[in-house]
Every structure is written in structure tokens, then in C-alpha cells.
Write a protein that holds these residues in place. Structure first.
Motif, PDB file in Angstrom:
ATOM      1  N   LEU A  35       0.874  -1.192  -0.064  1.00 22.83           N
ATOM      2  CA  LEU A  35      -0.095   0.014   0.061  1.00 22.83           C
ATOM      3  C   LEU A  35       0.912   1.275   0.174  1.00 22.83           C
ATOM      4  O   LEU A  35       0.606   2.235  -0.647  1.00 22.83           O
ATOM      5  CB  LEU A  35      -0.934  -0.061   1.146  1.00 22.83           C
ATOM      6  N   ARG A  36       1.853   1.183   0.779  1.00 30.02           N
ATOM      7  CA  ARG A  36       2.855   2.399   0.991  1.00 30.02           C
ATOM      8  C   ARG A  36       3.369   2.664  -0.437  1.00 30.02           C
ATOM      9  O   ARG A  36       3.741   3.779  -0.898  1.00 30.02           O
ATOM     10  CB  ARG A  36       3.645   2.341   1.873  1.00 30.02           C
ATOM     11  N   ARG A  37       4.020   1.580  -0.891  1.00 29.95           N
ATOM     12  CA  ARG A  37       4.663   1.597  -2.254  1.00 29.95           C
ATOM     13  C   ARG A  37       3.819   2.041  -3.585  1.00 29.95           C
ATOM     14  O   ARG A  37       4.030   2.933  -4.198  1.00 29.95           O
ATOM     15  CB  ARG A  37       5.024   0.291  -2.848  1.00 29.95           C
ATOM     16  N   GLY A  38       2.243   1.515  -3.442  1.00 30.96           N
ATOM     17  CA  GLY A  38       1.446   2.229  -4.491  1.00 30.96           C
ATOM     18  C   GLY A  38       1.084   3.681  -4.220  1.00 30.96           C
ATOM     19  O   GLY A  38       0.910   4.495  -5.155  1.00 30.96           O
ATOM     20  N   GLN A  39       1.131   4.025  -2.980  1.00 29.71           N
ATOM     21  CA  GLN A  39       0.842   5.793  -2.659  1.00 29.71           C
ATOM     22  C   GLN A  39       1.938   6.315  -3.176  1.00 29.71           C
ATOM     23  O   GLN A  39       1.803   7.458  -3.804  1.00 29.71           O
ATOM     24  CB  GLN A  39       0.635   5.781  -1.260  1.00 29.71           C
ATOM     25  N   ARG A  40       3.231   5.746  -3.006  1.00 27.40           N
ATOM     26  CA  ARG A  40       4.429   6.646  -3.454  1.00 27.40           C
ATOM     27  C   ARG A  40       4.473   6.723  -5.212  1.00 27.40           C
ATOM     28  O   ARG A  40       4.450   7.653  -5.399  1.00 27.40           O
ATOM     29  CB  ARG A  40       5.703   5.740  -2.875  1.00 27.40           C
ATOM     30  N   LEU A  90       1.827   6.499  -7.200  1.00 21.39           N
ATOM     31  CA  LEU A  90       0.648   7.420  -7.193  1.00 21.39           C
ATOM     32  C   LEU A  90       1.190   8.960  -6.974  1.00 21.39           C
ATOM     33  O   LEU A  90       0.892   9.723  -7.871  1.00 21.39           O
ATOM     34  CB  LEU A  90      -0.329   7.254  -6.406  1.00 21.39           C
ATOM     35  N   HIS A  91       1.851   9.281  -5.737  1.00 25.03           N
ATOM     36  CA  HIS A  91       2.060  10.637  -5.629  1.00 25.03           C
ATOM     37  C   HIS A  91       3.513  11.150  -6.702  1.00 25.03           C
ATOM     38  O   HIS A  91       3.159  12.154  -7.077  1.00 25.03           O
ATOM     39  CB  HIS A  91       2.906  10.706  -4.297  1.00 25.03           C
ATOM     40  N   ASP A  92       4.190  10.025  -6.977  1.00 27.01           N
ATOM     41  CA  ASP A  92       5.245  10.514  -7.926  1.00 27.01           C
ATOM     42  C   ASP A  92       4.714  10.735  -9.269  1.00 27.01           C
ATOM     43  O   ASP A  92       4.838  11.786  -9.921  1.00 27.01           O
ATOM     44  CB  ASP A  92       6.123   9.399  -8.149  1.00 27.01           C
ATOM     45  N   SER A  93       3.718   9.987  -9.705  1.00 29.72           N
ATOM     46  CA  SER A  93       2.879  10.067 -11.113  1.00 29.72           C
ATOM     47  C   SER A  93       2.120  11.467 -11.039  1.00 29.72           C
ATOM     48  O   SER A  93       2.008  11.950 -12.130  1.00 29.72           O
ATOM     49  CB  SER A  93       1.989   8.956 -11.357  1.00 29.72           C
ATOM     50  N   LEU A 106       2.671  14.603 -13.459  1.00 29.06           N
ATOM     51  CA  LEU A 106       1.805  15.155 -14.405  1.00 29.06           C
ATOM     52  C   LEU A 106       1.878  16.692 -13.908  1.00 29.06           C
ATOM     53  O   LEU A 106       1.576  17.458 -14.991  1.00 29.06           O
ATOM     54  CB  LEU A 106       0.364  14.388 -13.890  1.00 29.06           C
ATOM     55  N   HIS A 107       1.748  17.021 -12.788  1.00 29.18           N
ATOM     56  CA  HIS A 107       1.791  18.527 -12.456  1.00 29.18           C
ATOM     57  C   HIS A 107       2.975  19.501 -13.080  1.00 29.18           C
ATOM     58  O   HIS A 107       2.851  20.515 -13.749  1.00 29.18           O
ATOM     59  CB  HIS A 107       1.843  18.962 -10.917  1.00 29.18           C
ATOM     60  N   THR A 108       4.098  18.599 -13.059  1.00 31.04           N
ATOM     61  CA  THR A 108       5.315  19.174 -13.719  1.00 31.04           C
ATOM     62  C   THR A 108       5.006  19.302 -15.162  1.00 31.04           C
ATOM     63  O   THR A 108       5.510  20.405 -15.809  1.00 31.04           O
ATOM     64  CB  THR A 108       6.675  18.375 -13.314  1.00 31.04           C
ATOM     65  N   THR A 109       4.554  18.397 -15.814  1.00 28.99           N
ATOM     66  CA  THR A 109       4.390  18.221 -17.306  1.00 28.99           C
ATOM     67  C   THR A 109       3.178  19.346 -17.743  1.00 28.99           C
ATOM     68  O   THR A 109       3.627  20.206 -18.678  1.00 28.99           O
ATOM     69  CB  THR A 109       3.705  16.951 -17.706  1.00 28.99           C
ATOM     70  N   VAL A 110       2.160  19.554 -16.752  1.00 30.21           N
ATOM     71  CA  VAL A 110       1.145  20.594 -17.041  1.00 30.21           C
ATOM     72  C   VAL A 110       1.781  21.861 -16.920  1.00 30.21           C
ATOM     73  O   VAL A 110       1.353  22.737 -17.816  1.00 30.21           O
ATOM     74  CB  VAL A 110      -0.077  20.364 -16.327  1.00 30.21           C
TER      75      VAL A 110
END
Length: 102
Positions: free
Chosen positions: A31-36, A38-41, A45-49
Motif C-alpha cells: 500500500l505504501r509503495r502504491g501511494q508513493r 501515485l504521488h510520484d505520477s 503530471l503537475h510538472t508536465t502541465v
């Protein structure tokens, strides 16, 4: 010889408890790995936009001259208003962009 009645059950309970603990630990790690991820993606996305908004805000004014040259009329054209709307959107999206080399 001197076996207590609940002793066997307690040993079984402890092994089940260890399995539950291992499963819980594995689930928590996943779960923690998935949250990390998701946060990184989301961060990517924010950086790209922001990057796209920043550069669009710089490049879009180049299109104003042709639109003004061919769209001269007493009222604003739909193309001109659309271009202005896109430019405003790009300004808002790219307003916080910073070039980061790290």
C-alpha cells in the motif's frame, strides 16, 4: 505426559498470528509503495502541465498577429476569443513553473 489442554491451540494461534502479521506487513508495504508511485505520477503530471502551460503562454502570442490581420471586424471573432482563452488558461497553468535540474 503433562500436556495442558489449551497448549496445542495456543501454539496454533501463535502461528496464525505470525502469518497474519506477515500478511499485514506485506499489505502495508504494498500500500505504501502504491501511494508513493501515485504521488510520484501526480507530481510528474503537475510538472508536465506546468511546463506545457509555461511554454504555451510564451508561444501563443505569436499567433495574435495573423488572427488580428485576418480577423479585422468591428466585433471580436470567435477565433480571437478562443485564442485569448487558451492564452489565459496557459498563463494560469504555467504560472508556477520553475526550471529544476535536479
Amino acid at each position: 505426559m503433562g500436556r495442558i489442554d489449551g497448549e496445542h491451540e495456543m501454539k496454533g494461534f501463535q502461528s496464525v498470528r505470525r502469518i497474519e502479521t506477515a500478511a499485514t506487513t506485506a499489505a502495508t508495504t504494498t500500500l505504501r509503495r502504491g501511494q508513493r508511485v501515485l504521488h510520484d505520477s501526480r507530481q510528474a503530471l503537475h510538472t508536465t502541465v506546468r511546463w506545457m502551460g509555461f511554454w504555451a503562454a510564451i508561444v501563443l502570442p505569436i499567433l495574435y498577429l495573423p488572427v488580428l490581420a485576418f480577423g479585422l471586424s468591428p466585433r471580436p471573432s470567435l477565433l480571437g476569443l478562443g485564442l485569448l482563452g487558451c492564452h489565459l488558461f496557459a498563463l494560469v497553468a504555467g504560472h508556477n513553473y520553475t526550471y529544476d535540474t535536479t
